[in-house]
Design a protein around this motif. Sequence first.
Motif, PDB file in Angstrom:
ATOM      1  N   GLN A  30      33.816  43.444 -36.573  1.00  7.79           N
ATOM      2  CA  GLN A  30      33.881  43.970 -35.213  1.00  7.79           C
ATOM      3  C   GLN A  30      34.765  43.122 -34.304  1.00  7.79           C
ATOM      4  OE1 GLN A  30      32.788  46.858 -34.167  1.00  7.79           O
ATOM      5  NE2 GLN A  30      31.620  47.409 -35.971  1.00  7.79           N
ATOM      6  N   ALA A  31      34.938  41.843 -34.628  1.00  9.12           N
ATOM      7  CA  ALA A  31      35.749  40.963 -33.785  1.00  9.12           C
ATOM      8  C   ALA A  31      36.328  39.831 -34.621  1.00  9.12           C
ATOM      9  CB  ALA A  31      34.907  40.383 -32.647  1.00  9.12           C
ATOM     10  N   VAL A  32      37.506  39.380 -34.227  1.00  9.65           N
ATOM     11  CA  VAL A  32      38.119  38.189 -34.806  1.00  9.65           C
ATOM     12  C   VAL A  32      38.453  37.253 -33.656  1.00  9.65           C
ATOM     13  CG1 VAL A  32      40.099  37.238 -36.048  1.00  9.65           C
ATOM     14  CG2 VAL A  32      39.075  39.394 -36.816  1.00  9.65           C
ATOM     15  N   VAL A  33      37.991  36.021 -33.780  1.00  6.29           N
ATOM     16  CA  VAL A  33      38.356  34.975 -32.827  1.00  6.29           C
ATOM     17  C   VAL A  33      39.414  34.118 -33.500  1.00  6.29           C
ATOM     18  CG1 VAL A  33      37.564  32.998 -31.479  1.00  6.29           C
ATOM     19  CG2 VAL A  33      36.053  34.979 -31.803  1.00  6.29           C
ATOM     20  N   ALA A  34      40.616  34.110 -32.924  1.00  3.44           N
ATOM     21  CA  ALA A  34      41.733  33.321 -33.444  1.00  3.44           C
ATOM     22  C   ALA A  34      42.159  32.371 -32.339  1.00  3.44           C
ATOM     23  CB  ALA A  34      42.881  34.231 -33.854  1.00  3.44           C
ATOM     24  N   GLY A  35      41.806  31.098 -32.506  1.00  2.00           N
ATOM     25  CA  GLY A  35      42.054  30.142 -31.439  1.00  2.00           C
ATOM     26  C   GLY A  35      41.212  30.526 -30.236  1.00  2.00           C
ATOM     27  N   LYS A  36      41.852  30.769 -29.100  1.00  2.00           N
ATOM     28  CA  LYS A  36      41.155  31.170 -27.874  1.00  2.00           C
ATOM     29  C   LYS A  36      41.289  32.668 -27.601  1.00  2.00           C
ATOM     30  CE  LYS A  36      39.902  27.179 -25.843  1.00  2.00           C
ATOM     31  NZ  LYS A  36      38.578  26.946 -25.330  1.00  2.00           N
ATOM     32  N   THR A  37      41.796  33.423 -28.590  1.00  2.00           N
ATOM     33  CA  THR A  37      42.002  34.862 -28.420  1.00  2.00           C
ATOM     34  C   THR A  37      40.946  35.638 -29.196  1.00  2.00           C
ATOM     35  OG1 THR A  37      44.378  34.482 -28.200  1.00  2.00           O
ATOM     36  CG2 THR A  37      43.686  36.739 -28.625  1.00  2.00           C
ATOM     37  N   VAL A  38      40.416  36.685 -28.560  1.00  2.00           N
ATOM     38  CA  VAL A  38      39.420  37.558 -29.185  1.00  2.00           C
ATOM     39  C   VAL A  38      40.034  38.939 -29.351  1.00  2.00           C
ATOM     40  CG1 VAL A  38      37.131  38.603 -28.992  1.00  2.00           C
ATOM     41  CG2 VAL A  38      37.542  36.307 -28.053  1.00  2.00           C
ATOM     42  N   TYR A  39      40.056  39.416 -30.582  1.00  2.00           N
ATOM     43  CA  TYR A  39      40.520  40.758 -30.907  1.00  2.00           C
ATOM     44  C   TYR A  39      39.301  41.580 -31.304  1.00  2.00           C
ATOM     45  CZ  TYR A  39      44.978  38.326 -31.359  1.00  2.00           C
ATOM     46  OH  TYR A  39      46.089  37.567 -31.133  1.00  2.00           O
ATOM     47  N   LEU A  40      39.013  42.638 -30.553  1.00  2.00           N
ATOM     48  CA  LEU A  40      37.884  43.494 -30.885  1.00  2.00           C
ATOM     49  C   LEU A  40      38.354  44.724 -31.644  1.00  2.00           C
ATOM     50  CD1 LEU A  40      35.604  43.609 -27.710  1.00  2.00           C
ATOM     51  CD2 LEU A  40      35.565  42.013 -29.638  1.00  2.00           C
ATOM     52  N   ARG A  41      37.519  45.166 -32.549  1.00  2.00           N
ATOM     53  CA  ARG A  41      37.723  46.448 -33.200  1.00  2.00           C
ATOM     54  C   ARG A  41      37.569  47.516 -32.124  1.00  2.00           C
ATOM     55  NH1 ARG A  41      34.050  50.143 -36.464  1.00  2.00           N
ATOM     56  NH2 ARG A  41      35.447  51.069 -37.996  1.00  2.00           N
ATOM     57  N   GLY A  42      38.286  48.612 -32.229  1.00  2.00           N
ATOM     58  CA  GLY A  42      38.126  49.701 -31.274  1.00  2.00           C
ATOM     59  C   GLY A  42      36.669  50.129 -31.222  1.00  2.00           C
ATOM     60  N   GLN A  43      36.118  50.172 -30.012  1.00  2.00           N
ATOM     61  CA  GLN A  43      34.700  50.506 -29.841  1.00  2.00           C
ATOM     62  C   GLN A  43      34.550  51.959 -29.428  1.00  2.00           C
ATOM     63  OE1 GLN A  43      32.088  48.367 -30.681  1.00  2.00           O
ATOM     64  NE2 GLN A  43      33.886  47.364 -31.573  1.00  2.00           N
ATOM     65  N   ILE A  44      33.525  52.586 -29.979  1.00  2.00           N
ATOM     66  CA  ILE A  44      33.271  54.001 -29.731  1.00  2.00           C
ATOM     67  C   ILE A  44      31.805  54.154 -29.333  1.00  2.00           C
ATOM     68  CG2 ILE A  44      35.106  55.090 -31.065  1.00  2.00           C
ATOM     69  CD1 ILE A  44      31.869  54.150 -32.649  1.00  2.00           C
ATOM     70  N   GLY A  45      31.386  55.374 -29.156  1.00  2.00           N
ATOM     71  CA  GLY A  45      29.993  55.647 -28.823  1.00  2.00           C
ATOM     72  C   GLY A  45      29.122  55.514 -30.055  1.00  2.00           C
ATOM     73  N   GLN A  46      28.897  54.294 -30.494  1.00  2.00           N
ATOM     74  CA  GLN A  46      28.099  54.035 -31.691  1.00  2.00           C
ATOM     75  C   GLN A  46      27.264  52.779 -31.488  1.00  2.00           C
ATOM     76  OE1 GLN A  46      30.058  52.632 -35.345  1.00  2.00           O
ATOM     77  NE2 GLN A  46      28.957  54.234 -36.435  1.00  2.00           N
ATOM     78  N   ASP A  47      26.009  52.866 -31.885  1.00  2.00           N
ATOM     79  CA  ASP A  47      25.144  51.693 -31.889  1.00  2.00           C
ATOM     80  C   ASP A  47      25.584  50.804 -33.045  1.00  2.00           C
ATOM     81  OD1 ASP A  47      22.774  50.107 -32.869  1.00  2.00           O
ATOM     82  OD2 ASP A  47      21.911  50.957 -31.035  1.00  2.00           O
ATOM     83  N   LEU A  48      25.963  49.574 -32.756  1.00  2.00           N
ATOM     84  CA  LEU A  48      26.489  48.692 -33.796  1.00  2.00           C
ATOM     85  C   LEU A  48      25.431  48.247 -34.801  1.00  2.00           C
ATOM     86  CD1 LEU A  48      28.986  46.438 -31.814  1.00  2.00           C
ATOM     87  CD2 LEU A  48      29.442  48.506 -33.148  1.00  2.00           C
TER      88      LEU A  48
END
Length: 140
Positions: A30-48
């Motif tokens: 769902q997410a990647v933290v690379a250094g100080k940057t956070v890349y989120l997976r595209g979020q939709i109307g879904q309970d994770l």
Amino acid sequence: MTQPHAHTRIRKFNTRQTYPEQQLDNDLCQAVVAGKTVYLRGQIGQDLDTRASVGVGDAAAQAEKAMANVAMLLRECGSDLSHICKVTVYLVDVRYREAVYNVMGRWLKGVFPVSTGLVVSALARPEWLVEIDVIAVIPD
């Protein structure tokens, strides 16, 4: 010799569980933290946690859940909504724009990220009407 990863993967999953009706086998997160940057997976109307779709037929309700997911994932990564830099919004119908952007605007009041909006023919599941993709930073 294996090098240590310069990034952290949050909430790993395999697409076999997320899309059991499709013949997929992809390891994602769902997410990647690379250094100080956070890349989120595209979020939709879904309970994770349950993978249940939320707000079927209601673009505003799906945007609300997507933004709640964004906020939760950013917290898990050590960031928050105020540190969002880039938002990309995917809509399956341009008529959902006002409803979705009003929800997003409420969540991001005072943040001022850059934003790109696209209208696409479909998302990964037919009941999904909106997807929100975010890049943020982790504050010092």
